[in-house]
Scaffold this active site. Structure first.
Site, PDB file in Angstrom:
ATOM      1  N   GLU A   2       0.841  -1.206   0.000  1.00 28.42           N
ATOM      2  CA  GLU A   2       0.000   0.000   0.000  1.00 28.42           C
ATOM      3  C   GLU A   2       0.869   1.246   0.000  1.00 28.42           C
ATOM      4  O   GLU A   2       2.095   1.153   0.156  1.00 28.42           O
ATOM      5  CB  GLU A   2      -0.946  -0.018   1.209  1.00 28.42           C
TER       6      GLU A   2
ATOM      7  N   HIS B 158      -9.021   9.522   2.874  1.00 29.27           N
ATOM      8  CA  HIS B 158      -8.597   8.446   1.981  1.00 29.27           C
ATOM      9  C   HIS B 158      -8.821   8.921   0.548  1.00 29.27           C
ATOM     10  O   HIS B 158      -9.886   9.429   0.220  1.00 29.27           O
ATOM     11  CB  HIS B 158      -9.412   7.178   2.255  1.00 29.27           C
TER      12      HIS B 158
ATOM     13  N   ARG C  62      -0.823   8.932   1.620  1.00 30.33           N
ATOM     14  CA  ARG C  62      -2.211   9.390   1.425  1.00 30.33           C
ATOM     15  C   ARG C  62      -2.405  10.895   1.426  1.00 30.33           C
ATOM     16  O   ARG C  62      -3.224  11.419   0.689  1.00 30.33           O
ATOM     17  CB  ARG C  62      -3.070   8.847   2.556  1.00 30.33           C
TER      18      ARG C  62
ATOM     19  N   HIS D 246     -11.461   9.602   6.581  1.00 27.83           N
ATOM     20  CA  HIS D 246     -11.218   8.179   6.770  1.00 27.83           C
ATOM     21  C   HIS D 246     -10.733   7.825   8.169  1.00 27.83           C
ATOM     22  O   HIS D 246     -11.246   6.891   8.777  1.00 27.83           O
ATOM     23  CB  HIS D 246     -10.161   7.754   5.739  1.00 27.83           C
TER      24      HIS D 246
ATOM     25  N   ARG E  99      -1.080   8.840   9.113  1.00 22.63           N
ATOM     26  CA  ARG E  99      -0.964   7.391   9.354  1.00 22.63           C
ATOM     27  C   ARG E  99      -0.526   6.644   8.093  1.00 22.63           C
ATOM     28  O   ARG E  99      -1.062   6.866   7.001  1.00 22.63           O
ATOM     29  CB  ARG E  99      -2.309   6.845   9.802  1.00 22.63           C
TER      30      ARG E  99
HETATM   31  P1  FAD Z   1     -13.833   0.344  15.748  1.00 17.84           P
HETATM   32  O1  FAD Z   1     -13.521  -0.863  15.014  1.00 17.84           O
HETATM   33  O2  FAD Z   1     -14.437   1.470  15.003  1.00 17.84           O
HETATM   34  O3  FAD Z   1     -14.829  -0.028  16.941  1.00 17.84           O
HETATM   35  C1  FAD Z   1     -15.486   0.962  17.685  1.00 17.84           C
HETATM   36  C2  FAD Z   1     -16.566   0.303  18.519  1.00 17.84           C
HETATM   37  O4  FAD Z   1     -17.046   1.210  19.499  1.00 17.84           O
HETATM   38  C3  FAD Z   1     -17.802  -0.127  17.732  1.00 17.84           C
HETATM   39  O5  FAD Z   1     -18.199  -1.373  18.222  1.00 17.84           O
HETATM   40  C4  FAD Z   1     -18.847   0.931  18.105  1.00 17.84           C
HETATM   41  O6  FAD Z   1     -20.155   0.485  18.003  1.00 17.84           O
HETATM   42  C5  FAD Z   1     -18.462   1.174  19.550  1.00 17.84           C
HETATM   43  N1  FAD Z   1     -18.902   2.459  20.101  1.00 17.84           N
HETATM   44  C6  FAD Z   1     -18.623   3.698  19.652  1.00 17.84           C
HETATM   45  N2  FAD Z   1     -19.174   4.627  20.474  1.00 17.84           N
HETATM   46  C7  FAD Z   1     -19.803   3.945  21.455  1.00 17.84           C
HETATM   47  C8  FAD Z   1     -20.563   4.341  22.592  1.00 17.84           C
HETATM   48  N3  FAD Z   1     -20.794   5.631  22.894  1.00 17.84           N
HETATM   49  N4  FAD Z   1     -21.098   3.378  23.388  1.00 17.84           N
HETATM   50  C9  FAD Z   1     -20.909   2.060  23.096  1.00 17.84           C
HETATM   51  N5  FAD Z   1     -20.192   1.634  22.037  1.00 17.84           N
HETATM   52  C10 FAD Z   1     -19.646   2.570  21.233  1.00 17.84           C
HETATM   53  N6  FAD Z   1      -6.994   0.141   8.919  1.00 17.84           N
HETATM   54  C11 FAD Z   1      -6.015  -0.737   8.642  1.00 17.84           C
HETATM   55  O7  FAD Z   1      -5.051  -0.857   9.392  1.00 17.84           O
HETATM   56  N7  FAD Z   1      -6.106  -1.510   7.507  1.00 17.84           N
HETATM   57  C12 FAD Z   1      -7.143  -1.424   6.634  1.00 17.84           C
HETATM   58  O8  FAD Z   1      -7.201  -2.147   5.655  1.00 17.84           O
HETATM   59  C13 FAD Z   1      -8.178  -0.488   6.916  1.00 17.84           C
HETATM   60  N8  FAD Z   1      -9.216  -0.338   6.068  1.00 17.84           N
HETATM   61  C14 FAD Z   1     -10.243   0.484   6.425  1.00 17.84           C
HETATM   62  C15 FAD Z   1     -11.354   0.569   5.592  1.00 17.84           C
HETATM   63  C16 FAD Z   1     -12.438   1.333   5.952  1.00 17.84           C
HETATM   64  C17 FAD Z   1     -13.637   1.415   5.066  1.00 17.84           C
HETATM   65  C18 FAD Z   1     -12.404   2.058   7.176  1.00 17.84           C
HETATM   66  C19 FAD Z   1     -13.567   2.888   7.605  1.00 17.84           C
HETATM   67  C20 FAD Z   1     -11.281   2.013   7.985  1.00 17.84           C
HETATM   68  C21 FAD Z   1     -10.200   1.224   7.620  1.00 17.84           C
HETATM   69  N9  FAD Z   1      -9.070   1.140   8.426  1.00 17.84           N
HETATM   70  C22 FAD Z   1      -8.072   0.268   8.112  1.00 17.84           C
HETATM   71  C23 FAD Z   1      -9.013   1.822   9.713  1.00 17.84           C
HETATM   72  C24 FAD Z   1      -9.361   0.813  10.809  1.00 17.84           C
HETATM   73  O9  FAD Z   1     -10.427   0.015  10.372  1.00 17.84           O
HETATM   74  C25 FAD Z   1      -9.747   1.451  12.112  1.00 17.84           C
HETATM   75  O10 FAD Z   1      -8.837   2.420  12.475  1.00 17.84           O
HETATM   76  C26 FAD Z   1      -9.774   0.407  13.223  1.00 17.84           C
HETATM   77  O11 FAD Z   1     -10.578  -0.647  12.825  1.00 17.84           O
HETATM   78  C27 FAD Z   1     -10.301   0.984  14.497  1.00 17.84           C
HETATM   79  O12 FAD Z   1     -10.535  -0.077  15.389  1.00 17.84           O
HETATM   80  P2  FAD Z   1     -11.122   0.244  16.800  1.00 17.84           P
HETATM   81  O13 FAD Z   1     -11.291  -1.060  17.500  1.00 17.84           O
HETATM   82  O14 FAD Z   1     -10.330   1.283  17.462  1.00 17.84           O
HETATM   83  O15 FAD Z   1     -12.566   0.912  16.517  1.00 17.84           O
HETATM   84  C1  SIN Z   2      -7.357   0.579   2.344  1.00 23.03           C
HETATM   85  O1  SIN Z   2      -7.596  -0.612   2.166  1.00 23.03           O
HETATM   86  O2  SIN Z   2      -7.066   1.382   1.467  1.00 23.03           O
HETATM   87  C2  SIN Z   2      -7.454   1.112   3.730  1.00 23.03           C
HETATM   88  C3  SIN Z   2      -6.205   0.827   4.418  1.00 23.03           C
HETATM   89  C4  SIN Z   2      -6.092   1.680   5.646  1.00 23.03           C
HETATM   90  O3  SIN Z   2      -6.908   2.571   5.882  1.00 23.03           O
HETATM   91  O4  SIN Z   2      -5.128   1.464   6.382  1.00 23.03           O
END
Ligand code: FAD
Ligand code: SIN
Length: 549
Positions: A126, A250, A299, A360, A395
């Site tokens: 990437e 993104h 990015r 993003h 990032r």
């Molecule tokens: P999340 O996975 O967002 O989980 C948050 C949780 O908190 C959810 O369950 C939500 O319901 C809960 N929550 C929120 N507020 C409350 C509240 N007030 N009360 C109770 N529950 C609550 N990163 C990579 O490294 N590689 C990738 O390929 C990649 N692709 C991505 C593609 C997309 C489309 C997106 C949107 C992001 C991508 N990212 C990627 C970024 C990455 O997915 C996120 O940064 C990461 O998953 C965050 O994980 P997390 O556990 O911190 O939060």
């Molecule tokens: C992507 O698949 O382009 C998202 C990867 C990331 O947000 O780290």
């Protein structure tokens, strides 16, 4: 009103929250809170994968190279020790995910002619990565990881799952005015959405894993849950917040009115896709003007380049061209993206894909160390909610899932140690004294339109004034508007019964203000933050910090 007690209160069920819950369950009882169903989170939508040095597969790669790529992308604001610690914890973290049942794609699954008998994993590439080092499950990495974690969490007796429970605010000794020297977190007030009741959740340690805040902006790749609740709750409780001006856009979100917020993974560019723009009815490359890595530049560079090209030409989107690959390869490597494009009449092997940038990832957040420790005792923040110093001003792709899993494990260990050191009698006195939630003179709101209007207005001015390119004038304009909205929300919040929409609106307004304030305080352009009035990087790189009092 109900009061319940646990050893660990984990708010959020993405990769960080669920992984932390599984580790914490080895040390005590866990309440795992999710404002929707357990699996709905940003993590589930991750496409590209998880970056990790796999030197047994790619002997050109090393921790040093991964660290150096991360530091380069972070534009002088990464904490090198944090980067080194997280990068080198990668292989163990990945092995733990594999042990939990996560199935990453193997080389032979992408390329049938590859007769690799050792069954090695396929590594993607990437933007900003000098090496192939991204483990993935096709282009639905997040769905696969969350599937395995959800199954494990539901099977674990010491984890009690609360779905449709929406955290409103943290309970801290500081906010209760108990006059203790150190601000301690005792738990949170949480709305049980099905029963419309607020329960008092008390815990020895509280861990915020609520993810990011893409919904601050009109156009985002994030699902609806991404409203920055954890960062806003922590800020209201006087936690230190850092680097909020660095919001990552993104470059390639699918541009089509029939499909809402669908990402075209950077891994597509990793397989050679080229960004093009329409000029005089022809699609032409443009990235060589902006960076030596062209379409695979970091990015921030790519998103700004696209924004500039769109403004200059008046076009509505640019195009991602991967037509040099055949259909068979593309269907196997990107099954979901291929099917989604197909659903709107596009064949990736023949047609360039229309794309635009969209909000993003929130690089800033609650200031923590790698264990998620905050400046509030017994409060931890992990995953996208935290700002550890891994990402700096921008990032590196696929580093956030790595950070989420590493922090998930480390925070559980640190919190368990802290729990063991607490005095039972002091704890019990504190727990007994916590008051139930009061919602003022609550009556039903007859003006729901105010909430939806404020929500749309805020996201729209954030997009226009606090987006990819900023100026002082735009930021000041946004600041005046957010003050008005904050005023109205405070009025409605206290006068009417709280609803999940209102909780999220209040948090989004808080996040918008934090982003604007950090952006105003940064008198330079660096990484993801570009201000036309200060177009240069300053000589010294410093984090921006905010605390309520
Ligand atoms: P999340 O996975 O967002 O989980 C948050 C949780 O908190 C959810 O369950 C939500 O319901 C809960 N929550 C929120 N507020 C409350 C509240 N007030 N009360 C109770 N529950 C609550 N990163 C990579 O490294 N590689 C990738 O390929 C990649 N692709 C991505 C593609 C997309 C489309 C997106 C949107 C992001 C991508 N990212 C990627 C970024 C990455 O997915 C996120 O940064 C990461 O998953 C965050 O994980 P997390 O556990 O911190 O939060
Ligand atoms: C992507 O698949 O382009 C998202 C990867 C990331 O947000 O780290």
């Amino acid at each position: 009103m109900k009061k319940v007690e646990y050893d660990f209160l984990i708010i959020g069920s993405g990769l960080a929250g669920m992984y932390c819950a599984l580790q914490a369950a080895e040390h005590g009882s866990v309440a795992l809170i999710s404002k929707r169903e357990l699996s709905e989170c940003n993590s589930k939508y991750a496409q590209g994968g998880i970056s990790c040095v796999m030197s047994d597969i790619n002997d050109q790669d090393s921790f040093e190279l991964h660290v150096s790529d991360t530091l380069k992308a972070g534009a002088g604001l990464c904490d090198e020790k944090v980067v080194t610690d997280i990068v080198s914890a990668g292989p163990t973290a990945i092995q733990k995910l594999i042990d939990l049942g996560v199935k990453f794609t193997r080389r032979s699954e992408v390329d049938e002619s590859d007769d690799d008998e050792s069954g090695q994993y396929n590594l993607g590439r990437e933007g900003g990565h000098s090496q192939r080092r991204v483990l993935h499950a096709g282009d639905i990495t997040g769905t696969e990881v969350i599937r395995a974690l959800e199954k494990a969490c539901r099977q674990e007796d010491r984890i009690e799952v609360f779905e449709n429970f929406h955290a409103i605010d943290l309970i801290t000794t500081g906010k209760l005015g108990w006059g203790l020297d150190k601000n301690n977190c005792l738990g949170a007030y949480i709305l049980d959405k099905d029963n419309e009741l607020v329960t008092t959740f008390l815990a020895k340690s509280t861990i915020l894993a609520t993810g990011g805040a893409g919904k601050v902006y009109t156009y985002t790749t994030n699902p609806d849950i991404a409203t920055g609740d954890g960062i806003a709750m922590a800020y209201r409780a006087n936690a230190d917040i850092a680097n909020m001006e660095f919001f990552q856009f993104h470059p390639t979100c699918l541009f089509d009115h029939r499909i809402n917020s669908f990402l075209i993974s950077e891994a597509v560019r990793g397989e050679g896709a080229i960004l093009k723009i329409r000029r005089k009815n022809e699609l032409v490359d443009f990235m060589e003007k902006y960076h030596e890595l062209k379409s695979l530049a970091p990015r921030d560079v790519v998103a700004r380049a696209i924004d500039r090209e769109l403004k200059e030409t008046g076009e509505k989107c640019v195009y991602l061209d991967i037509t040099h690959h055949n259909e068979e390869f593309l269907r196997k490597r990107f099954p979901k993206i291929f099917a989604t494009c197909e659903s709107i009449g596009l064949n990736m092997a023949k047609d360039p894909i229309p794309v635009v940038p969209a909000a993003h990832y929130c690089c800033g957040g609650v200031k923590t160390d790698i264990c998620g420790t905050t400046n509030i005792t017994r409060l931890y923040a992990i995953g996208e909610t935290a700002c550890t110093g891994l990402h700096g001003a921008n990032r590196l792709a696929s580093n956030s899932l790595l950070e989420a899993v590493v922090m998930g494990g480390k925070s559980a260990e640190c919190a368990a140690e802290m729990n063991a050191s607490l005095s039972q009698s002091i704890l019990q006195t504190q727990m007994n004294a916590v008051p139930s939630w009061t919602s003022g003179n609550a009556t039903d709101s007859d003006e729901q339109v105010v909430i939806t209007h404020n929500w749309q207005e805020m996201r729209s001015f954030m997009w226009d004034f606090v987006g990819i390119f900023r100026t002082n004038k735009r930021l000041q304009r946004a600041k005046r508007r957010i003050r008005n909205i904050q005023h109205e929300i405070t009025h409605y919040y206290w006068d009417f019964n709280i609803t999940p929409d209102l909780i999220e609106l209040r948090n989004l307004a808080c996040l918008s203000e934090l982003i604007i304030d950090c952006a105003l305080s940064r008198q330079e352009s660096r990484g993801l933050h570009f201000n036309h009035d200060f177009p240069q990087k300053s000589d010294t790189a410093i984090e921006s910090h905010l605390r309520k009092f």
